[in-house]
Design an enzyme around this catalytic site. Sequence first.
Site, PDB file in Angstrom:
ATOM      1  N   HIS A 102       0.843  -1.196   0.000  1.00 21.06           N
ATOM      2  CA  HIS A 102       0.000   0.000   0.000  1.00 21.06           C
ATOM      3  C   HIS A 102       0.875   1.242   0.000  1.00 21.06           C
ATOM      4  O   HIS A 102       1.826   1.325   0.755  1.00 21.06           O
ATOM      5  CB  HIS A 102      -0.899   0.019   1.235  1.00 21.06           C
ATOM      6  CG  HIS A 102      -1.800   1.208   1.288  1.00 21.06           C
ATOM      7  ND1 HIS A 102      -2.992   1.253   0.605  1.00 21.06           N
ATOM      8  CD2 HIS A 102      -1.665   2.403   1.898  1.00 21.06           C
ATOM      9  CE1 HIS A 102      -3.566   2.429   0.814  1.00 21.06           C
ATOM     10  NE2 HIS A 102      -2.774   3.147   1.597  1.00 21.06           N
ATOM     11  N   ASP A 110     -14.571   3.240   7.723  1.00 19.70           N
ATOM     12  CA  ASP A 110     -13.595   4.127   7.089  1.00 19.70           C
ATOM     13  C   ASP A 110     -14.237   4.959   6.000  1.00 19.70           C
ATOM     14  O   ASP A 110     -13.931   6.145   5.837  1.00 19.70           O
ATOM     15  CB  ASP A 110     -12.424   3.337   6.511  1.00 19.70           C
ATOM     16  CG  ASP A 110     -11.432   4.277   5.833  1.00 19.70           C
ATOM     17  OD1 ASP A 110     -10.851   5.113   6.545  1.00 19.70           O
ATOM     18  OD2 ASP A 110     -11.258   4.189   4.611  1.00 19.70           O
ATOM     19  N   ARG A 119     -13.869  13.337   7.361  1.00 18.98           N
ATOM     20  CA  ARG A 119     -12.556  13.959   7.583  1.00 18.98           C
ATOM     21  C   ARG A 119     -12.211  14.906   6.444  1.00 18.98           C
ATOM     22  O   ARG A 119     -11.644  15.977   6.656  1.00 18.98           O
ATOM     23  CB  ARG A 119     -11.474  12.858   7.704  1.00 18.98           C
ATOM     24  CG  ARG A 119     -11.524  12.125   9.047  1.00 18.98           C
ATOM     25  CD  ARG A 119     -10.690  10.857   9.002  1.00 18.98           C
ATOM     26  NE  ARG A 119      -9.288  11.146   8.734  1.00 18.98           N
ATOM     27  CZ  ARG A 119      -8.429  10.274   8.205  1.00 18.98           C
ATOM     28  NH1 ARG A 119      -8.824   9.060   7.894  1.00 18.98           N
ATOM     29  NH2 ARG A 119      -7.181  10.616   8.003  1.00 18.98           N
ATOM     30  N   SER A 128      -7.109   4.190   9.396  1.00 21.47           N
ATOM     31  CA  SER A 128      -7.833   4.148   8.119  1.00 21.47           C
ATOM     32  C   SER A 128      -7.146   3.177   7.152  1.00 21.47           C
ATOM     33  O   SER A 128      -7.784   2.290   6.573  1.00 21.47           O
ATOM     34  CB  SER A 128      -7.880   5.567   7.524  1.00 21.47           C
ATOM     35  OG  SER A 128      -8.230   5.542   6.165  1.00 21.47           O
ATOM     36  N   LYS A 144      -8.263  -1.226   6.491  1.00 19.64           N
ATOM     37  CA  LYS A 144      -8.577  -1.743   5.150  1.00 19.64           C
ATOM     38  C   LYS A 144      -7.620  -2.873   4.754  1.00 19.64           C
ATOM     39  O   LYS A 144      -8.033  -3.888   4.185  1.00 19.64           O
ATOM     40  CB  LYS A 144      -8.527  -0.596   4.128  1.00 19.64           C
ATOM     41  CG  LYS A 144      -9.747   0.321   4.206  1.00 19.64           C
ATOM     42  CD  LYS A 144      -9.650   1.487   3.245  1.00 19.64           C
ATOM     43  CE  LYS A 144      -8.626   2.506   3.708  1.00 19.64           C
ATOM     44  NZ  LYS A 144      -8.675   3.795   3.027  1.00 19.64           N
TER      45      LYS A 144
HETATM   46  N1  URA Z   1      -5.232   6.911   2.711  1.00 15.41           N
HETATM   47  C1  URA Z   1      -6.196   6.297   3.401  1.00 15.41           C
HETATM   48  O1  URA Z   1      -6.672   5.261   2.988  1.00 15.41           O
HETATM   49  N2  URA Z   1      -6.644   6.846   4.556  1.00 15.41           N
HETATM   50  C2  URA Z   1      -6.140   7.991   5.048  1.00 15.41           C
HETATM   51  O2  URA Z   1      -6.571   8.437   6.113  1.00 15.41           O
HETATM   52  C3  URA Z   1      -5.128   8.640   4.327  1.00 15.41           C
HETATM   53  C4  URA Z   1      -4.688   8.055   3.167  1.00 15.41           C
HETATM   54 CA    CA Z   2      -4.243   5.914  -0.312  1.00 16.07          CA
END
Ligand code: URA
Ligand code: CA
Length: 442
Positions: A88, A167, A174, A189, A193
Amino acid sequence: MERGNGMRAVDLILKKKNGGVMSKPEIEWLVDGFVKGKVPDYQMAAWMMAVCFQGMNPQETGALTDVMMRSGGMVDLSALPGVKVDKHSTGGVGDTTTLIVAPLVAACGGTVAKMSGRGLGHTGGTLDKLESVPGVNVEIPMERFFEIVKEIGLCVMGQTEGLVPADKRMYALRDVTGTVSSIPLIASSVMSKKLAAGADAIVLDVKMGTGAFMQTLPEAQALARTMVEIGAHMGRRTVALVTDMNQPLGMAVGNGLEVREAIELLAGKIPSGDPLYEVSMLLASHMLLLSGLAKNEAETRAKLTQALTSGAGLQKLGAMLRALGGDVRCIEDPDSLCIVEKKIPVALGAAGYIAAMRAEEIGVAAQLLGAGRATKEDHIDPAVGLVMHKRQGMHVAADEPVATLYVNDPAHVEEAAALVRAAFTLSQEPPASMPMVYDVIS
Ligand code: URA
Ligand code: CA
């Protein structure tokens, strides 16, 4: 106003506002209530703003991640063979590493079963890049995803609807309440995931610089450490790189343009020493190490170089695109992905060394040309964007193009060109060279 178990949202907001430590039942009550619509947006927003100012300790961040992870359906990858490894990146510009490292890792015997998202704002999304290949469909059923991974060792699909609804709702809030840039909120966050998507091992690429959430090294390291600790606590092997986002990672910014660059890299046409090459190799290297497919970096380098030079990596990318319904003629003819009406060179009108090349402005310029969305409903033109011709530290003449715009709709060309020019800072002395990788945290 929601209350239950004797809890009230306002008390939890006050507790965090005053620097208190939240218990797991308190965090669970708040997040569950929010997902069920019992805790209203304004109270969740107020609590998240309190978190921005007061922070959270590792136990609180871990509890928040766990509660978010379990807010929806979770993916069980245990039916797939071997160590399932995911990667990621925390939002980069010109970052097409997934399309490079997933095929390379698969070519070296690894298993990459990955869910990706779409781009929003100035950063691109892997799904949009994949869809620039004619015929590709990333919204596939889970059974088909498993079949493809079993057959070829990799697949990237769209994140399933029900994954981490907490999220989805928290991030939307947010975004409009100035509460994105908080280490515990970003870490929970991202990790909720990644954990819900089921991988055994996770390699994170935390971007640092003007185009990233984290603009300084200490902040980026703190985010990286927080995410690695969460992963370890949840029993997943996790490593985080901190890499540079003071300039776009690759030369291409735009969907088809970035797929073309990934194909060129996998075809051996981009040399070592190039930032996209080096960051991709390092990410893939850690993915192989976490997968138990190599003992050290020398061994991973040898395997990855072999996968590049033999064309095995490129073959894996082609196999995945074909499995997703794509027309794979682009593997032989990547220029077919970026056929546009006009290519417009942009020069700076001044000579000097490139001291800075801000990734965010360049990302926004590509977005204006139609490569990205301002809102979720916006339409993307897969062929447009821009290609940079220079790297930080290079010398440029006044009339020498620093970038070429790939244009179909002339509407925002002037604005995009102005943004590209504004992204550059020139100096008369050669600037100090910037590292590509600042830290590796495991
Ligand atoms: N990417 C995400 O998935 N969440 C965040 O809070 C910031 C970047
Ligand atoms: Ca991202």
